[in-house]
Design an enzyme around this catalytic site. Sequence first.
Site, PDB file in Angstrom:
ATOM      1  CG  ASP A   1      22.145 -82.194 -13.480  1.00 17.22           C
ATOM      2  OD1 ASP A   1      22.953 -82.673 -14.305  1.00 17.22           O
ATOM      3  OD2 ASP A   1      21.238 -82.858 -12.950  1.00 17.22           O
TER       4      ASP A   1
ATOM      5  CD  GLU B   1      23.591 -82.692 -20.119  1.00 19.80           C
ATOM      6  OE1 GLU B   1      22.397 -82.485 -19.815  1.00 19.80           O
ATOM      7  OE2 GLU B   1      24.495 -82.790 -19.284  1.00 19.80           O
TER       8      GLU B   1
ATOM      9  CG  ASP C   1      23.510 -89.159 -13.782  1.00 14.50           C
ATOM     10  OD1 ASP C   1      23.961 -88.403 -12.884  1.00 14.50           O
ATOM     11  OD2 ASP C   1      22.443 -88.955 -14.360  1.00 14.50           O
TER      12      ASP C   1
HETATM   13  C1  GLC Z   1      20.936 -85.848 -12.910  1.00 19.93           C
HETATM   14  C2  GLC Z   1      22.282 -85.505 -12.296  1.00 19.93           C
HETATM   15  C3  GLC Z   1      22.361 -86.050 -10.901  1.00 19.93           C
HETATM   16  C4  GLC Z   1      21.193 -85.513 -10.084  1.00 19.93           C
HETATM   17  C5  GLC Z   1      19.874 -85.831 -10.754  1.00 19.93           C
HETATM   18  C6  GLC Z   1      18.692 -85.178 -10.054  1.00 19.93           C
HETATM   19  O1  GLC Z   1      20.815 -87.214 -13.089  1.00 19.93           O
HETATM   20  O2  GLC Z   1      23.337 -85.945 -13.077  1.00 19.93           O
HETATM   21  O3  GLC Z   1      23.581 -85.713 -10.319  1.00 19.93           O
HETATM   22  O4  GLC Z   1      21.213 -86.049  -8.808  1.00 19.93           O
HETATM   23  O5  GLC Z   1      19.880 -85.386 -12.103  1.00 19.93           O
HETATM   24  O6  GLC Z   1      18.815 -83.806 -10.057  1.00 19.93           O
END
Ligand code: GLC
Length: 803
Positions: A400, A403, A481
């Site tokens: 995650d 990007e 998200d």
């Molecule tokens: C980002 C991710 C989400 C995750 C959050 C905390 O927003 O897209 O899925 O729960 O970070 O790690």
Amino acid sequence: MRQRGRSVSMDAAYRSLGRADGIRWTPAGVEVEAPPARLAVRFLAPDVVRVEMTPAPEVPEPLPFARTEAEWERPGVAHEERGASLWLASDAMAVEIQSDPVRLVFRDGEGRLLDRDDPESGMGWRYGSVHSFREARPGDRAYGFGEKTGPLDKRGQRMTMWTTDVLPHLPTTDPLYQAIPFYVIWNAGRAHGLFFENTHRTHFDMDREGTGRYHVWSEGGRLVYYLFAGPTFAQVLERYTRLTGRMPLPPRWSLGFQQSRWGYVPQQRVEELARTFRERRIPCDVIYLDIDYMDGYRVFTWDPKRFPDPSGLCRGLKEQGFRVVTIVDPGVKVDSSYPVFREGLEAGHYVEDPAGKPYMGRVWPGEVHFPDFLQERVRRWWGDWHRTLLDAGVAGIWNDMNEPADFRVHDEDRTLPEGTLHRTDEGEVHPHREVHNLYALLMGRATSEALRRMRPQERPFLLTRSGFAGIQRYAAVWTGDNSSWWEHLAMAIPMLLNLGLSGVAFVGADVGGFRDDAEPELYARWVQLGAFTPFFRAHSAHDTRAQEPWTFGPEVEAIARGAIELRYRILPYLYTLFWEAHRTGAPIMRPLVYHFPDDPVAARVQDAFLLGPDLLVAPVLQPQARERMAYLPEGEWVDFWTGEVSRGPAHRVVEAPLERIPLFVRAGAMLPMGPVTQHTGEAGWQELTLLLYPGEAPSHWKTVLYEDDGATPAHEQGVSSRRAMALAVRERHLALDLADPEGSYAPARREVGVEVPFLPGPPRQVLLDGRQLAEGSGFTYETGRGLRLQVPQEGAHRLEVAW
Ligand code: GLC
């Protein structure tokens, strides 16, 4: 959202290719000098052409990471000069290169126009950017473009490829997490594709102003693109994924239902969650641990208080049939007492600022450095650190914020400044603006290679938020998200369909919605839809209401259980689709136009989809709706719930009480179904039942059922089972032919169930391999339940039923 680099169209700074001033024939292609630029056109295969325009000799080649080292069959290419044009032709495609000014025209093997440069602006450059203006034809529809919100057909849209952490996203939000500069044009039943191999920020204006031309431009590098002739979506995808690679077969457990939430702490809560699934008999295979499992968000650590015994946790869960997947973000906390940080610093593994110091960003842990995944040695180092997670028994990884997201930068990009520096292993320096879009792809590569290296006997599982063309080689993708809004439920369909048409088959959206509170009805509809998406995970943010299936009351709990159970039942069908995606790059979740290319109505359906060729899913996307309109393309469609046969093309109003998702089976199909199990590894999972849907009209379908151990890479050595099946239907008679399974994998079963759930009347005769079967001993028949019998697993068999 920011609209950078407005279409430059024809301002004075733009220069398009001028007159050809010298040519050189090359194997399967030609090079054309048009000073200061150079153009190279080359056939990679009869139906794949690569075009490269170098505006000036010093402009470097694209960074190569999207591509694989694919072998192409050598195309036979004829070339000639005809008047003012050069011609290159294979048996599938011809390229005309007009010489003054230099413009390209692509035709298919029959001479039909496929695609061409805009005669006026063609290809060119403007300062450091490179441009392609292309003719947009009446009737074109444009699909693909990776992960984009908004409608399925992107004709008339403007989009940018620049991996971006953005929330919330709306139908107009662009760009998002993935950057996949690839699209498919459909026109009058035929499809062709274009992949722009450029890692810089790249813009697509798909004829927004309606002036009849597309404009694709990148903010640096050469103009390199590949044109795939089609004419089917499947052929375009087969070629595109030959170039950029295909999904490895994932472990079967990753096809099961998965539960996640930001905030599952402490360890006991996770254990309780797992227990609750089992107690309530809601099937589930995976539990995710979000950032809170870490010690102060230090990657590759465990919080000693909240997770005192990670191995015990993973072991305990595994005993109940759960896998654990942990999140891994790229930012390494700046903390001199933290070994990962220190090692990275000492070895010079981090992305640097222009002054040559590790770039300092800010993410969950506070100040962080970012590993420079452009380097193999850094990828290796990063990969090896996964040992800490794997040793504890973690089964898969979730990437995650890749990007990469950086909170320190407050413009909408939320990422590293474009002048931050990356290095190759050879010490060549590349600015972030060139590497940015590749960051997640390279991180994914590091991770998936490490998983393979450390656990060679297990198939890796990686989930990622960001990626570039080729990400399917390393990871499944979820759409980031989203929010618990009905609009997002509806938007998930075109988003996932276009990802599938961009080579990424293993995709899903957070079931229930990540942000905000899901209302019970929304959750019910979402879990029903999610059960038919390739990746099926419920996830929610820490500040939202609880979103586990049982938190919405008994009615919704029962609905969720039913939807998830159905997911487990369709696994044999779904798994075969995964195998197809793995072999050919075909999407698993497909827009109707994929199988019905000649149907202009199908080409604009974005509120329903096909799961493989045989299941049409028409989810309910509105609150309070208890029926919906569904478009059924040509042929007969059997209502999965009632057996009612409808003939398409037609719009039909379908009943959709809250507990039911409208679902149709293509008449003539054979659906391989499994048992309801609580997880994919539960004893008995290899039971198999073929459901036959003869419909009313004569039909003849063929299909293959693919099976293997679902866990190891042994299938790469052919340890699998492929069984051809055919169903022929004529008036009041059906014949099912099961071929002898091919391959060295033998599923653990003696018999295969066969059911005709909606046999129109009592059977007059049932023959197995020519022998008549008796009711009661050989088969059973009940109105409402249909015909049921068992045939031996081994060998070839023919079943005939007359009614
Ligand atoms: C980002 C991710 C989400 C995750 C959050 C905390 O927003 O897209 O899925 O729960 O970070 O790690």
